[in-house]
Write a protein that holds these residues in place. Structure first.
Motif, short mmCIF file in Angstrom:
data_model
loop_
_atom_site.label_atom_id
_atom_site.label_comp_id
_atom_site.label_asym_id
_atom_site.label_seq_id
_atom_site.Cartn_x
_atom_site.Cartn_y
_atom_site.Cartn_z
N LEU A 287 0.82 -1.20 0.00
CA LEU A 287 0.00 0.00 0.00
C LEU A 287 0.86 1.26 0.00
O LEU A 287 0.62 2.21 -0.77
N ILE A 288 1.89 1.29 0.82
CA ILE A 288 2.75 2.48 0.90
C ILE A 288 3.55 2.65 -0.38
O ILE A 288 3.75 3.78 -0.86
N SER A 289 4.00 1.57 -0.99
CA SER A 289 4.76 1.66 -2.24
C SER A 289 3.91 2.23 -3.36
O SER A 289 4.35 3.11 -4.11
N VAL A 290 2.68 1.75 -3.48
CA VAL A 290 1.77 2.29 -4.51
C VAL A 290 1.44 3.75 -4.22
O VAL A 290 1.39 4.59 -5.14
N LEU A 291 1.24 4.08 -2.94
CA LEU A 291 0.91 5.45 -2.57
C LEU A 291 2.06 6.40 -2.92
O LEU A 291 1.85 7.47 -3.52
N ILE A 292 3.29 6.03 -2.56
CA ILE A 292 4.43 6.89 -2.85
C ILE A 292 4.69 6.96 -4.35
O ILE A 292 5.01 8.03 -4.89
N GLY A 293 4.53 5.85 -5.06
CA GLY A 293 4.71 5.88 -6.51
C GLY A 293 3.68 6.77 -7.19
O GLY A 293 4.00 7.49 -8.14
N PHE A 294 2.44 6.73 -6.69
CA PHE A 294 1.40 7.56 -7.29
C PHE A 294 1.62 9.04 -6.98
O PHE A 294 1.49 9.89 -7.86
N THR A 295 1.94 9.36 -5.73
CA THR A 295 2.15 10.76 -5.37
C THR A 295 3.46 11.31 -5.95
O THR A 295 3.61 12.53 -6.06
N ALA A 296 4.39 10.43 -6.33
CA ALA A 296 5.64 10.90 -6.92
C ALA A 296 5.43 11.50 -8.31
O ALA A 296 6.35 12.14 -8.84
N PHE A 304 6.83 13.46 -0.63
CA PHE A 304 6.74 13.84 0.77
C PHE A 304 5.30 13.74 1.27
O PHE A 304 5.08 13.44 2.45
N ILE A 305 4.33 14.00 0.40
CA ILE A 305 2.93 13.80 0.79
C ILE A 305 2.67 12.32 1.10
O ILE A 305 2.04 11.98 2.11
N GLY A 306 3.17 11.44 0.24
CA GLY A 306 3.05 10.01 0.52
C GLY A 306 3.79 9.60 1.77
O GLY A 306 3.35 8.70 2.50
N CYS A 307 4.92 10.25 2.06
CA CYS A 307 5.70 9.93 3.25
C CYS A 307 4.92 10.25 4.52
O CYS A 307 4.96 9.48 5.50
N VAL A 308 4.19 11.37 4.53
CA VAL A 308 3.42 11.74 5.73
C VAL A 308 2.34 10.69 6.01
O VAL A 308 2.17 10.24 7.17
N VAL A 309 1.60 10.29 4.98
CA VAL A 309 0.56 9.27 5.16
C VAL A 309 1.17 7.95 5.60
O VAL A 309 0.65 7.26 6.49
N ALA A 310 2.31 7.57 5.01
CA ALA A 310 2.97 6.31 5.37
C ALA A 310 3.44 6.34 6.82
O ALA A 310 3.32 5.33 7.54
N CYS A 311 3.97 7.47 7.26
CA CYS A 311 4.42 7.57 8.65
C CYS A 311 3.26 7.40 9.62
O CYS A 311 3.40 6.76 10.68
N PHE A 312 2.10 7.94 9.29
CA PHE A 312 0.93 7.77 10.15
C PHE A 312 0.52 6.31 10.24
O PHE A 312 0.20 5.80 11.33
N LEU A 313 0.52 5.62 9.09
CA LEU A 313 0.13 4.20 9.10
C LEU A 313 1.11 3.36 9.92
O LEU A 313 0.71 2.49 10.70
N ILE A 314 2.41 3.60 9.74
CA ILE A 314 3.40 2.79 10.44
C ILE A 314 3.44 3.14 11.92
O ILE A 314 3.73 2.30 12.78
N LEU A 315 3.12 4.41 12.28
CA LEU A 315 3.11 4.81 13.69
C LEU A 315 2.08 4.03 14.48
O LEU A 315 2.29 3.74 15.67
N MET A 316 0.97 3.65 13.83
CA MET A 316 -0.03 2.85 14.53
C MET A 316 0.48 1.47 14.90
O MET A 316 -0.05 0.82 15.81
N VAL A 317 1.53 1.02 14.20
CA VAL A 317 2.09 -0.31 14.47
C VAL A 317 3.27 -0.21 15.42
O VAL A 317 3.31 -0.89 16.45
#
Length: 424
Positions: A287-296, A304-317
């Motif tokens: 999910l994060i790879s597709v998100l960062i590839g799409f926002t790139a 960096f927009i994809g990085c912020v969303v990815a950091c939120f998802l990983i922070l929950m774990v």
């Protein structure tokens, strides 16, 4: 004061009157402009879709029918004169293949695009669903940990509790404010929901009309190109026509190179994140790879927009894994900017970094994400034209200065020769 001068004066007077009326009724002019844009927006979408689909369609047509088109004297996307076409002796099969080349290439391109969208959807939607389910289980535990951390901090620092207790909150006034908002805003929310539904339906209809219009453009784009050139030659001088065609070819080259390079660069960056996150066993790798590839696809700011969303998802774990992801992100971002991007996109855009940032900022403020993507190649075209104009001015100025210097040198030599003759 002849008849031609009177015509020019009449045109200037009419232009001045129209300009005066337009300035005094600017609201009417703006409403007319908005109304006109709403009428032609499906065709603008169609032109954009046609230009995007044209890049893979050229490759498909060259791959499937390039040999047949060369045998018939019709190179892909090269206009051949009628007398040259008649000089080629081709069989019925070759002629049939030439007729079917464009429709088949267009259908194959559309199927490839739909297949790519379907594949990404089949990969992303299940991953997104599982992510939402896992977040619903992990957010309460995360909030509980935050509460325990806050209680522990309050025990260690009692002065913080005293300051918080000193804050007075008028709960009655807050409740009345919320109630008034719910009572008065219900109608507004309903109107907004209806308006949003109408906008979505209208956007879908405009998109379908645009896609249909794009197919017509792609099926007969050479004919449309010849007609546009004929119109230019009918109303413009030959020099202006040649300059317009030159700018059009340059713009096409820059836009096509930017589009192809940006898509390939986003794909490579997404694959780099997927492989690296899989090796280090980080959560939500797909999910994060597709998100960062799409926002790139959005230059400079997208990843960096994809990085912020990815950091939120990983922070929950795990917060530790989030810190590791941040380090990995900046490392891969540097590798992409210094190794991948120069070789994939290269200098095809030809725009310095500072003007890329300006183009992204202006495009984002004016047109959102589409403006970010559009303004970089557009700014590159304007930058190239302005640079060529400035270089031409400098060259002409230097040539004129060289001529003046030569005349001055010759004048000084003549004076010296005259003085020598007088001396003799």
């Amino acid at each position: 004061m002849n008849q031609e001068t009177y015509k020019k004066i009449r045109k200037l007077i009419i232009l001045a009157i129209l300009l005066y009326l337009g300035v005094n009724h600017i609201d009417v002019v703006m409403n007319a402009v908005v109304w006109g844009l709403e009428l032609i927006i499906p065709f603008i979408i169609g032109v954009g879709v046609a230009y995007v689909l044209n890049v893979p369609m050229r490759f498909v047509e060259k791959l499937l029918f390039g040999r047949v088109l060369r045998q018939a004297g019709r190179q892909p996307y090269i206009v051949v004169k009628p007398d040259e076409q008649e000089s080629v002796k081709s069989g019925r099969g070759v002629r049939l293949a030439c007729r079917l080349a464009r429709p088949v290439s267009l259908v194959v391109t559309i199927l490839l695009v739909l297949g790519a969208v379907l594949l990404i959807s089949l990969i992303v939607i299940p991953e997104l669903t599982s992510t939402i389910v896992s977040l619903t289980d992990k957010i309460p535990a995360f909030l509980e940990n935050v509460q325990e951390w806050a209680e522990e901090m309050f025990r260690k620092y009692p002065e913080v509790v005293e300051k918080i207790s000193a804050i007075e909150v008028n709960w009655t006034q807050m409740f009345n404010t919320v109630w008034d908002f719910l009572k008065n805003g219900a109608g507004g929310v309903l109107d907004s929901t209806v308006g949003m539904a109408v906008s979505i339906f209208s956007g879908a209809v405009n998109f379908m009309i645009g896609v249909t219009f794009a197919c017509y453009i792609l099926l007969q784009k050479e004919k449309l190109g010849r007609q546009a050139t004929k119109v230019l030659r009918a109303f413009l001088p030959d020099r202006a026509v040649e300059k317009t065609l030159e700018v059009g070819r340059m713009s096409h080259k820059i836009f096509a190179s930017f589009l192809t390079g940006q898509c390939l660069e986003a794909f490579i960056l997404g694959m780099m994140f997927f492989v690296t996150m899989t090796i280090f066993r980080m959560p939500y790798a797909m999910l994060i790879s597709v998100l960062i590839g799409f926002t790139a696809l959005i230059p400079i700011l997208g990843a960096f927009i994809g990085c912020v969303v990815a950091c939120f998802l990983i922070l929950m774990v795990s917060p530790i894994q989030m810190l590791a992801f941040l380090i990995m992100f900046f490392v891969l971002q540097q590798l992409e900017e210094n190794l991948v991007y120069p070789h994939v996109v290269g200098n095809s855009v030809g725009l310095p970094s500072i003007w890329v940032l300006v183009a992204v900022t202006l495009g984002g403020n004016l047109m959102g994400i589409s403006g970010m993507l559009l303004f970089i190649p557009l700014s590159s075209v304007l930058y190239t034209l302005f640079r060529g104009w400035v270089n031409q001015k400098v060259t002409d100025k230097n040539g004129l200065q060289f001529a003046v210097d030569s005349v001055m040198v010759e004048t000084e030599q003549e004076k010296e020769e005259t003085a020598d003759e007088r001396t003799e």
